[in-house]
Design a protein around this motif. Structure first.
Motif, PDB file in Angstrom:
ATOM      1  N   LEU A 388       0.833  -1.215   0.000  1.00 56.52           N
ATOM      2  CA  LEU A 388       0.000   0.000   0.000  1.00 56.52           C
ATOM      3  C   LEU A 388       0.863   1.258   0.000  1.00 56.52           C
ATOM      4  N   ILE A 389       1.950   1.236   0.772  1.00 53.01           N
ATOM      5  CA  ILE A 389       2.863   2.389   0.832  1.00 53.01           C
ATOM      6  C   ILE A 389       3.409   2.687  -0.564  1.00 53.01           C
ATOM      7  N   ASP A 390       3.731   1.623  -1.285  1.00 49.91           N
ATOM      8  CA  ASP A 390       4.269   1.756  -2.639  1.00 49.91           C
ATOM      9  C   ASP A 390       3.194   2.253  -3.615  1.00 49.91           C
ATOM     10  N   ASP A 391       2.003   1.640  -3.542  1.00 48.41           N
ATOM     11  CA  ASP A 391       0.921   1.978  -4.482  1.00 48.41           C
ATOM     12  C   ASP A 391       0.459   3.428  -4.335  1.00 48.41           C
ATOM     13  N   TYR A 392       0.451   3.932  -3.103  1.00 49.06           N
ATOM     14  CA  TYR A 392      -0.098   5.271  -2.846  1.00 49.06           C
ATOM     15  C   TYR A 392       0.981   6.307  -2.537  1.00 49.06           C
ATOM     16  N   ASP A 393       2.247   5.928  -2.712  1.00 50.10           N
ATOM     17  CA  ASP A 393       3.368   6.857  -2.495  1.00 50.10           C
ATOM     18  C   ASP A 393       3.276   7.518  -1.117  1.00 50.10           C
ATOM     19  N   VAL A 394       3.077   6.695  -0.078  1.00 47.64           N
ATOM     20  CA  VAL A 394       3.042   7.198   1.293  1.00 47.64           C
ATOM     21  C   VAL A 394       4.493   7.358   1.760  1.00 47.64           C
ATOM     22  N   ARG A 395       4.888   8.606   2.009  1.00 48.33           N
ATOM     23  CA  ARG A 395       6.294   8.869   2.339  1.00 48.33           C
ATOM     24  C   ARG A 395       6.493   8.930   3.843  1.00 48.33           C
ATOM     25  N   SER A 396       7.423   8.116   4.312  1.00 44.35           N
ATOM     26  CA  SER A 396       7.697   8.071   5.752  1.00 44.35           C
ATOM     27  C   SER A 396       9.158   7.699   5.943  1.00 44.35           C
ATOM     28  N   GLY A 397       9.733   8.175   7.036  1.00 41.14           N
ATOM     29  CA  GLY A 397      11.167   7.988   7.254  1.00 41.14           C
ATOM     30  C   GLY A 397      11.599   6.535   7.319  1.00 41.14           C
ATOM     31  N   GLN A 398      10.799   5.685   7.989  1.00 39.80           N
ATOM     32  CA  GLN A 398      11.223   4.300   8.219  1.00 39.80           C
ATOM     33  C   GLN A 398      10.240   3.281   7.636  1.00 39.80           C
ATOM     34  N   GLY A 399       9.503   3.704   6.603  1.00 40.32           N
ATOM     35  CA  GLY A 399       8.585   2.780   5.943  1.00 40.32           C
ATOM     36  C   GLY A 399       7.482   2.288   6.860  1.00 40.32           C
ATOM     37  N   ALA A 400       7.198   0.982   6.802  1.00 37.86           N
ATOM     38  CA  ALA A 400       6.048   0.400   7.515  1.00 37.86           C
ATOM     39  C   ALA A 400       6.132   0.546   9.024  1.00 37.86           C
ATOM     40  N   VAL A 401       7.340   0.693   9.565  1.00 40.14           N
ATOM     41  CA  VAL A 401       7.464   0.777  11.037  1.00 40.14           C
ATOM     42  C   VAL A 401       7.473   2.222  11.538  1.00 40.14           C
ATOM     43  N   THR A 402       7.265   3.179  10.645  1.00 45.33           N
ATOM     44  CA  THR A 402       7.177   4.585  11.051  1.00 45.33           C
ATOM     45  C   THR A 402       5.953   4.781  11.943  1.00 45.33           C
ATOM     46  N   VAL A 403       6.113   5.511  13.041  1.00 45.86           N
ATOM     47  CA  VAL A 403       4.971   5.842  13.909  1.00 45.86           C
ATOM     48  C   VAL A 403       4.131   6.899  13.184  1.00 45.86           C
ATOM     49  N   ALA A 404       2.831   6.680  13.121  1.00 46.17           N
ATOM     50  CA  ALA A 404       1.940   7.556  12.339  1.00 46.17           C
ATOM     51  C   ALA A 404       2.055   9.019  12.753  1.00 46.17           C
ATOM     52  N   ARG A 405       2.221   9.268  14.051  1.00 46.36           N
ATOM     53  CA  ARG A 405       2.292  10.644  14.567  1.00 46.36           C
ATOM     54  C   ARG A 405       3.428  11.448  13.927  1.00 46.36           C
ATOM     55  N   SER A 406       4.514  10.757  13.551  1.00 45.08           N
ATOM     56  CA  SER A 406       5.701  11.467  13.058  1.00 45.08           C
ATOM     57  C   SER A 406       5.607  11.838  11.580  1.00 45.08           C
ATOM     58  N   MET A 407       4.556  11.370  10.892  1.00 45.36           N
ATOM     59  CA  MET A 407       4.423  11.636   9.454  1.00 45.36           C
ATOM     60  C   MET A 407       3.755  12.982   9.191  1.00 45.36           C
ATOM     61  N   SER A 408       3.974  13.532   7.997  1.00 48.83           N
ATOM     62  CA  SER A 408       3.300  14.779   7.626  1.00 48.83           C
ATOM     63  C   SER A 408       1.802  14.510   7.483  1.00 48.83           C
ATOM     64  N   GLY A 409       0.997  15.573   7.649  1.00 47.17           N
ATOM     65  CA  GLY A 409      -0.462  15.422   7.578  1.00 47.17           C
ATOM     66  C   GLY A 409      -0.923  14.830   6.260  1.00 47.17           C
ATOM     67  N   GLY A 410      -0.302  15.256   5.163  1.00 47.23           N
ATOM     68  CA  GLY A 410      -0.690  14.746   3.848  1.00 47.23           C
ATOM     69  C   GLY A 410      -0.414  13.267   3.693  1.00 47.23           C
ATOM     70  N   ASN A 411       0.703  12.800   4.249  1.00 47.74           N
ATOM     71  CA  ASN A 411       1.028  11.374   4.153  1.00 47.74           C
ATOM     72  C   ASN A 411       0.165  10.534   5.088  1.00 47.74           C
ATOM     73  N   GLN A 412      -0.245  11.108   6.213  1.00 46.51           N
ATOM     74  CA  GLN A 412      -1.221  10.428   7.071  1.00 46.51           C
ATOM     75  C   GLN A 412      -2.526  10.220   6.286  1.00 46.51           C
TER      76      GLN A 412
END
Length: 515
Positions: A388-412
């Protein structure tokens, strides 16, 4: 010799685990200008402004104020330098009053340590009248609208007499009318000599109010241009790195069977004793996008909460695929075939302290694919999240194990959309699905929603973006004061006519309002 710039951020570098958020960025702000900061979700805009406001310390680079190098260790240092910030996710205390939130941290007291609240109240009321920021100073923050909370944040800055104002995505949660008001307020600030840094994804707003634009992409500065010398297409290309289709392209709808049937639905209001939704009826069919349009506060939120089970209804019937779900729990509605992209991504969309992969399986972890004999199959969860991260270009520092709180609002937001669309349910309830997203992501989400429609899904859309309403919808139901006052075909109507229905100046006969 005085500097031409009130603020200079030179060669700023800021790193987080697994990601360089700001990579050698230089930004210069002139006195009395509105300077827009444009970039994709996760491009590093909010991080750069958080460095300026003292929330983060950069690994490299310098900051100058009026030509003199300064060190900003924390927000108090920034405030002392006249720098104020309205954050994307407001920093307000829900159980405090508006007045208490505004003066918090900048209280004036008597010699004995008692608050001088009368003086503070006078100052706040004077500021609100001067700038047209109408607020109820005695209301609790938890009881006021998001637009009102925005005003409280702006008044916090003005109360501290800041002359450098940072607005981080200030219009992401506002109605079109509130956005117009805010634009005028910002122009007024600039005329007074205040300098504004304005983070946004919305190209219309940049063209309307900014003097210059700095574009960031993947943590790097692409360039700074004068707004009068550019256009929306050029800016979107700089921002995304490829040509973006700004117009929505779709084939005519081919509606099928009724998926969602709503009959005489009433939903109580939390603010007053009357119903917020007053006995409305409508259908949503397979293969169509039906949009609920209206000025914020006319019952959209309560309607969606009633449909999805977040609030109890006081009367009426809701049927999904022929099954009565009027009194079903949220999970039962989800299992009956409802996907929900919620209005408030923090309150209803994500568990912020969970990882991205945990959030991706919130509704599906009990399926055989993700558990065996009650034990989670973590390898399957990881594989699914990565896809899903790949399909929707969800950008996060540590991929699947990134804590949701640390992501930008748009990527959330992208993570929620990925999860809800992938569940493949017959009904998609999408509330402000592109809120806080950049033009590249908006283009992608619009294409996904149209593809879902063309697969035979029924889509109920709630949007405050009139371009989105007109471009995506197959039918528009206008909600005014809790009632459907018009059913419009976007092909045969104009934005102006839609605006008249939304403001209550025009309405169809009661018999035409129900579908």
């Amino acid at each position: 010799m005085t500097s031409e710039y009130v603020i200079e951020m030179n060669h700023i570098r800021k790193e987080f685990p697994g990601i360089v958020a700001n990579d050698d960025i230089t930004l210069q702000l002139k006195k009395g200008e509105i300077h827009a900061l444009l970039g994709e979700n996760g491009a590093g805009k909010s991080t750069l402004m958080s460095v300026l406001f003292g929330l983060y310390q950069p690994e490299a680079g310098t900051i100058k104020k009026d030509g003199v190098e300064v060190k900003i260790n924390n927000p108090n240092d920034a405030t002392a330098l006249g720098i104020g910030m309205v954050h994307q996710h407001f920093k307000l205390i829900d159980v405090f009053t508006v007045l208490d939130n505004i003066i918090l941290g900048a209280e004036t007291t008597t010699k004995l340590g008692f608050l001088k609240k009368k003086e503070a109240r006078k100052k706040v009321i004077a500021l609100s009248e001067k700038y047209g920021l109408k607020v109820d100073v005695d209301a609790k923050v938890e009881d006021i609208t998001v637009g009102m909370q925005q005003r409280v944040e702006i008044l916090k800055m003005l109360y501290r007499e800041n002359d450098i104002l940072i607005f981080d995505e200030p219009t992401a949660v506002l109605t079109p009318q509130e956005i117009d008001e805010l634009m005028e307020i910002m122009k007024g600030f600039a005329k007074e000599g205040k300098s504004i840094l304005f983070i946004t994804h919305k190209l219309n707003e940049i063209m309307a109010v900014s003097d210059r634009v700095t574009v960031l992409r993947k943590g790097k500065c692409i360039g700074t241009v004068n707004t009068k010398d550019t256009n929306k297409q050029e800016l979107s290309n700089m921002m995304v790195g490829r040509p973006v289709q700004l117009e929505i392209q779709k084939e005519p709808a081919k509606p099928g069977d009724v998926v969602l049937h709503v009959e005489n639905l009433k939903v109580p209001s939390k603010i007053h004793k009357n119903d917020a939704v007053k006995g409305i009826s409508f259908d949503v069919r397979q293969g169509e996008i039906v949009c609920i349009a209206g000025i914020d506060g006319n019952g959209q939120t309560e309607l969606i909460h009633g449909l999805t089970g977040l609030e109890k209804t006081s009367a009426g019937k809701i049927s999904l695929c022929g099954k009565d779900i009027s009194n079903a729990s949220i999970r039962k509605r989800s299992q009956a075939g409802m996907s929900h992209i919620p209005e408030d991504r923090h309150k209803h969309g994500l568990v912020l302290d969970y990882t991205l992969e945990q959030n991706m399986v919130l509704q599906s972890y009990m399926q055989p694919r993700f558990q065996k004999h009650g034990f989670i199959r973590f390898d399957e969860v990881r594989k699914y999240a990565d896809q899903l991260i790949d399909d929707y270009d969800v950008r996060s520092g540590q991929g699947a194990v990134t804590v949701a709180r640390s992501m930008s609002g748009g990527n959330q937001q992208k993570a929620i959309i990925a999860r809800e669309l992938d569940r493949d349910e017959p009904l998609i309830v999408a509330v402000q699905p592109t809120r806080g997203l950049d033009v590249g992501a908006i283009e992608h989400i619009h294409k996904q929603l149209i593809a879902e429609r063309d697969k035979g899904k029924a889509i109920l859309l709630v949007s405050l973006e009139l371009d989105e309403v007109m471009g995506l919808s197959d039918r528009i139901l206008v909600l005014y004061e809790g009632k459907i006052v018009g059913e419009l075909d976007p092909k045969n109507t104009t934005v102006q006519e839609l605006g008249l229905y939304m403001s209550g100046a025009k309405r169809q006969g009661e018999e035409a309002a129900s579908c």
